[in-house]
Design an enzyme around this catalytic site. Structure first.
Site, short mmCIF file in Angstrom:
data_model
loop_
_atom_site.label_atom_id
_atom_site.label_comp_id
_atom_site.label_asym_id
_atom_site.label_seq_id
_atom_site.Cartn_x
_atom_site.Cartn_y
_atom_site.Cartn_z
N GLY A 93 -3.93 -2.10 -0.10
CA GLY A 93 -3.43 -1.25 -1.19
C GLY A 93 -4.58 -0.69 -2.02
O GLY A 93 -4.54 0.45 -2.48
N LYS A 132 3.97 -6.34 -3.56
CA LYS A 132 2.64 -6.70 -3.04
C LYS A 132 2.71 -6.70 -1.50
O LYS A 132 3.62 -6.12 -0.92
CB LYS A 132 2.22 -8.07 -3.58
CG LYS A 132 1.99 -8.07 -5.09
CD LYS A 132 0.74 -7.28 -5.46
CE LYS A 132 0.52 -7.24 -6.95
NZ LYS A 132 -0.55 -6.30 -7.32
N ASP A 190 -2.35 -12.12 -8.81
CA ASP A 190 -2.69 -12.50 -7.43
C ASP A 190 -2.66 -14.02 -7.22
O ASP A 190 -2.60 -14.49 -6.09
CB ASP A 190 -4.08 -11.97 -7.06
CG ASP A 190 -4.08 -10.46 -6.88
OD1 ASP A 190 -3.00 -9.87 -6.72
OD2 ASP A 190 -5.18 -9.86 -6.90
C1 S3P Z 1 -6.46 -4.99 -7.56
C2 S3P Z 1 -5.45 -4.84 -8.47
C3 S3P Z 1 -4.18 -5.55 -8.37
C4 S3P Z 1 -4.28 -6.75 -7.44
C5 S3P Z 1 -4.95 -6.41 -6.14
C6 S3P Z 1 -6.36 -5.89 -6.40
C7 S3P Z 1 -7.70 -4.23 -7.76
O1 S3P Z 1 -3.20 -4.67 -7.84
O2 S3P Z 1 -3.00 -7.28 -7.19
O3 S3P Z 1 -5.03 -7.54 -5.29
O4 S3P Z 1 -8.72 -4.53 -7.10
O5 S3P Z 1 -7.71 -3.32 -8.59
P1 S3P Z 1 -2.38 -3.64 -8.78
O6 S3P Z 1 -3.32 -2.57 -9.20
O7 S3P Z 1 -1.29 -3.12 -7.88
O8 S3P Z 1 -1.85 -4.45 -9.92
#
Ligand code: S3P
Length: 426
Positions: free
Chosen positions: A93, A340, A313
């Protein structure tokens, strides 16, 4: 692949863990659009961060090295070239959302896709601000990957994040690098600030004050030498393992302790955990230190509001720990868990029940009563790295040998997890 986990007599030793996933992605992306060379040490070994490297290479960036050390020959803000095929973000993501901010400003069209899990994750949260800045983005059913991004000359915006998300914040800031003028992101709930720190480290003019981040576009970004701290979210599995198993005493070295990530430690200490951080230092603007953990009986409590966003997380492994606390653990305001790598409320509750642990599922959280016994079981990661590792930790306290199915999912963030676990529990 499946992994068999026996109950542990203790969790002991001194370990160093791989580089932080969040910081690795950011260093790889920013160094690619900086001028000159960057050397990155302790780069994450996880598959997600290698998806980012592959995407940057496909955009014409020369990246050499192997293992955890890479040399990135930055192309400058205007040096990326159109990829010859679709960009593959894999399970990541962070790759698709943060890189989209850069792709939105390119003078070419790019397509970026991911695996089955990523193809179900919401992208409107980045599509909306990028469209406001002037980019054209098409998505499957208007919200899912693959994304087709028609880059444009972007205009700066003021954008208030509708969901607490460092990925969305970063996407807008990365797009803002290419826009003439000031881009502002307002975050009502604080999220990790690695992008702000890294952008400043590379020379961007960025100010952050009480949730308002302002970046001046078209900065001079200059390549540099960087060391990635070890990942506190990976450390969380070992911290919980040491707290859970009687007789444990563990040291974890060189862990990233950025205050926007280390709320986990304050939370655990507040519940009675014997955790010490004997030394702290600063490296590339990030705090790092050693963590010492001894087995502890924890009170339990509630995770809600802004705290939920800061430990998002870590919630799968905290849920496991919650069942062994005195008063149990309630987790609220965690609707983001449902989008997630898996719906982590469902996959956590499913595996807790296999463990013989009672848990109540809420629309945006869970309630886990305390003082529960752990029964040996067959767990499923459902292809989610953090679920695989959380239930491997649970298995250490079970009454017999457990099995984790689809255990290879752990390699998305932490390929060395199984070996490290074996080393501290032998
Ligand atoms: C992350 C932000 C979080 C986290 C992901 C890593 C990042 O996600 O859950 O594992 O590196 O900016 P979200 O931006 O969807 O909250």
């Amino acid at each position: 692949m499946q992994q068999r986990i026996s109950p542990a007599a203790s969790v002991t030793g001194a370990i160093t863990l791989p580089g932080d996933k969040s910081i690795s992605h950011r260093y790889a992306m920013i160094s690619s659009i900086a001028e000159g060379d960057s050397r990155i040490l302790n780069y994450s070994t996880g598959a997600d961060c290698h998806s980012t490297l592959a995407c940057m290479r496909a955009l014409g960036v020369e990246i050499t090295g192997e293992g955890t050390e890479f040399l990135v020959r930055g192309k400058g803000l205007d040096g990326l070239r159109a990829p010859s095929s679709d960009l593959d973000a894999g399970n990541s993501g962070s790759t698709i959302r943060m890189l989209s901010g850069i792709l939105a400003a390119q003078p070419f069209v790019s397509r970026i896709f991911g695996d089955e899990s990523l193809s179900k994750r919401p992208m409107q949260r980045i599509m909306k601000p990028l469209a406001q800045m002037g980019a054209g983005i098409r998505a499957h059913e208007d919200k899912f990957p693959p994304l087709e991004i028609h880059g444009a000359k972007l205009r700066p915006i003021d954008y208030t994040l509708p969901v607490p998300s460092a990925q969305v914040k970063t996407c807008v800031l990365f797009a803002g690098l290419f826009a003439e003028g000031e881009t502002t992101v307002i975050e009502p709930v604080r999220s990790r600030d690695h992008s702000e720190i890294a952008l400043r480290e590379f020379g961007a003019d960025l100010t952050a004050n009480r949730g308002k981040i302002t970046l001046v576009g078209r900065p001079q970004l200059t390549g540099r030498d960087l060391i990635v701290p070890s990942d506190i979210s990976s450390a969380a599995f070992f911290i919980v393992a040491a707290l859970l198993v009687p007789g444990s005493s563990l040291v974890i070295r060189g862990v990233g302790l950025n205050p926007s990530r280390s709320a986990l430690l304050d939370l655990l200490i507040g519940m009675g955990a014997k955790i010490r951080v004997p030394q702290l230092e600063s490296q590339n603007g990030e705090l790092i230190g050693e963590i010492q953990i001894d087995h502890s009986t924890l009170q339990g409590g509630i995770i809600d509001g802004a705290l939920t966003a800061q430990v998002i997380d870590e919630i799968p492994v905290l849920a496991v720990l919650g069942a062994a606390t005195e008063e149990g653990l309630t987790i609220k305001d965690a609707g983001e868990l449902r989008v997630k790598e898996t719906d982590r409320i469902t996959t956590v509750v499913d595996n807790l029940r296999r463990l013989g642990v009672a848990a109540e599922e809420l629309p945006d959280g869970l309630i886990i009563p305390g003082r529960q016994k752990f029964r040996a079981a067959e767990f499923d990661s459902f292809g989610d790295h953090r679920i695989a590792m959380a239930f491997a930790v649970a298995a250490l306290r079970a009454d017999g040998e457990s099995v984790i199915h689809n255990a290879d999912a752990a390699s998305v963030s932490f390929p060395e997890f199984w070996n490290t676990l074996a080393r501290v529990t032998e």
